[in-house]
Scaffold this motif. Structure first.
Motif, PDB file in Angstrom:
ATOM      1  N   LEU A 153     -24.277  -6.222  -5.303  1.00 47.96           N
ATOM      2  CA  LEU A 153     -24.783  -5.273  -6.280  1.00 47.96           C
ATOM      3  C   LEU A 153     -26.162  -4.748  -5.871  1.00 47.96           C
ATOM      4  O   LEU A 153     -26.466  -3.561  -6.043  1.00 47.96           O
ATOM      5  N   ALA A 154     -26.991  -5.635  -5.318  1.00 51.60           N
ATOM      6  CA  ALA A 154     -28.320  -5.211  -4.871  1.00 51.60           C
ATOM      7  C   ALA A 154     -28.224  -4.215  -3.720  1.00 51.60           C
ATOM      8  O   ALA A 154     -28.942  -3.208  -3.691  1.00 51.60           O
ATOM      9  N   GLY A 187     -27.361  -0.855  -4.885  1.00 55.48           N
ATOM     10  CA  GLY A 187     -28.516  -0.171  -5.456  1.00 55.48           C
ATOM     11  C   GLY A 187     -29.401   0.444  -4.401  1.00 55.48           C
ATOM     12  O   GLY A 187     -29.908   1.563  -4.563  1.00 55.48           O
ATOM     13  N   LEU A 245     -30.457 -11.082 -10.827  1.00 54.31           N
ATOM     14  CA  LEU A 245     -31.187  -9.843 -10.547  1.00 54.31           C
ATOM     15  C   LEU A 245     -32.615  -9.905 -11.092  1.00 54.31           C
ATOM     16  O   LEU A 245     -33.566  -9.454 -10.445  1.00 54.31           O
ATOM     17  N   THR A 260     -34.921  -7.686  -8.746  1.00 58.35           N
ATOM     18  CA  THR A 260     -34.053  -6.638  -8.223  1.00 58.35           C
ATOM     19  C   THR A 260     -33.753  -5.618  -9.317  1.00 58.35           C
ATOM     20  O   THR A 260     -33.278  -5.984 -10.392  1.00 58.35           O
ATOM     21  N   LEU A 277     -31.642  -2.175 -10.209  1.00 56.57           N
ATOM     22  CA  LEU A 277     -30.526  -1.334  -9.781  1.00 56.57           C
ATOM     23  C   LEU A 277     -30.732   0.086 -10.288  1.00 56.57           C
ATOM     24  O   LEU A 277     -31.177   0.290 -11.416  1.00 56.57           O
ATOM     25  N   TYR A 325     -28.363   2.102 -10.970  1.00 60.87           N
ATOM     26  CA  TYR A 325     -27.092   2.513 -11.563  1.00 60.87           C
ATOM     27  C   TYR A 325     -26.752   1.521 -12.673  1.00 60.87           C
ATOM     28  O   TYR A 325     -27.249   0.389 -12.695  1.00 60.87           O
TER      29      TYR A 325
END
Length: 320
Positions: A75-76, A79, A103, A108, A110, A112
């Motif tokens: 996921l990171a 991003g 996160l 972190t 994102l 989105y």
């Protein structure tokens, strides 16, 4: 529907097999769905022909590390790439806390949105996890040491084949009108005639389906969810000789997976989530588990990392 195995080991990775992850590619929509995300899944993406930029949905079976530890990193990276418009995540109740905690504590951010969906809520209704855009996703509870879920993806029936010769006999020239007729629309031609597209197409074709079932010991819920599916992906952590250990740890043997496939009447079975104990040089090898399963359900394939299969088809190379 095209399936690519990104990780086929259980518990820990080996030299040849990463931990659990399966990608489902929907070519007609240029979209990817991911089932489980073990450690280093994003590295497996880099070694495959898949485009992580097409990833839209992630389905997690349960919260054991070999199925989720790759999720924060993936996921990171999405991003940082700046190409993601949002991800829908489906799974057990703790999934949201796990991801957001990882996160947050790693600072972190994102660029989105993440949209979380609790699978337990789907089970309170009729088991429907997702119903949109021509696909239906359902779930069922499995028998494992912690809450775990199997997923089934069904494609809605597809339009019948368009009979070009019939269209030509009616004097309909090729062009955009063919697409409308194939969709079953009634079209008014330039000469004023009205043509019902349903008269030029065959009966609807049954959509394809896959079922993803891991981690679990044999259970009737898996049989019912997989009933009649084209492709069943089922864990095969242990060989038949280690059934006692499988029951203790609530995992499946090769023969349990085959029994699920046989009783559910599936088209093809794929064994995955193999214990690292079945590596070259040991008493039993993955091929031995395949032989055990085929004795019960002949249409069985042994998964390996980066194996790609098409639901409803059985390429000879995959049967080796």
């Amino acid at each position: 529907m095209q399936i690519t195995f990104l990780g086929t080991s259980s518990g820990v990775p080996t030299r040849a097999r990463n931990v659990s992850s399966v990608a489902l590619r929907l070519p007609q929509r240029s979209e990817l769905w991911l089932f489980d995300c073990g450690e280093a899944t994003q590295h497996q993406f880099l070694r495959s022909d898949l485009k992580v930029s097409q990833l839209r949905r992630i389905f997690i079976t349960h919260m054991h590390g070999d199925h989720v530890f790759g999720l924060p990193g993936l996921l990171a990276s999405l991003g940082l790439s700046g190409v993601c418009n949002g991800i829908d995540l489906y799974g057990p109740d703790p999934l949201k806390d796990f991801v957001e905690s990882a996160l947050r504590t790693s600072s972190t951010r994102l660029g989105y949105p993440l949209r979380f969906h609790r699978v337990s809520r789907a089970l309170e209704r009729d088991g429907t996890v997702l119903a949109s855009d021509g696909f239906l996703v359902r779930c069922a509870p499995l028998r494992h040491r912690i809450p775990a879920f199997a997923y089934r993806v069904d494609e809605e029936p597809r339009p019948g084949r368009f009979d070009v010769s019939k269209a030509a006999a009616l004097g309909i020239a090729p062009g955009p009108v063919y697409a409308r007729l194939k969709a079953g629309e009634t079209v008014t031609l330039d000469d004023g005639r009205q043509v019902d597209g349903r008269q030029l197409t065959g009966p609807d074709r049954q959509g394809l389906s896959i079922t993803y079932c891991t981690d679990t010991v044999y259970c009737e819920e898996a049989v019912e969810l997989a009933r009649g599916t084209d492709l069943l992906i089922h864990e095969s952590t242990f060989s038949h000789a280690e059934a006692d250990l499988a029951f203790q740890r609530l995992h499946s043997t090769s023969t349990m997976a085959a029994q699920v496939a046989l009783q559910a009447g599936v088209g093809q079975l794929v064994l995955t989530h193999l214990s690292p104990r079945y590596t070259p040089g040991n008493a039993k090898r993955p091929e031995d588990l395949l032989s055990e399963a085929r004795a019960i359900f002949p249409e069985t394939v042994l998964a390996r990392d980066f194996l790609t299969l098409e639901a409803g088809r059985q390429p000879a190379a995959a049967m080796v």
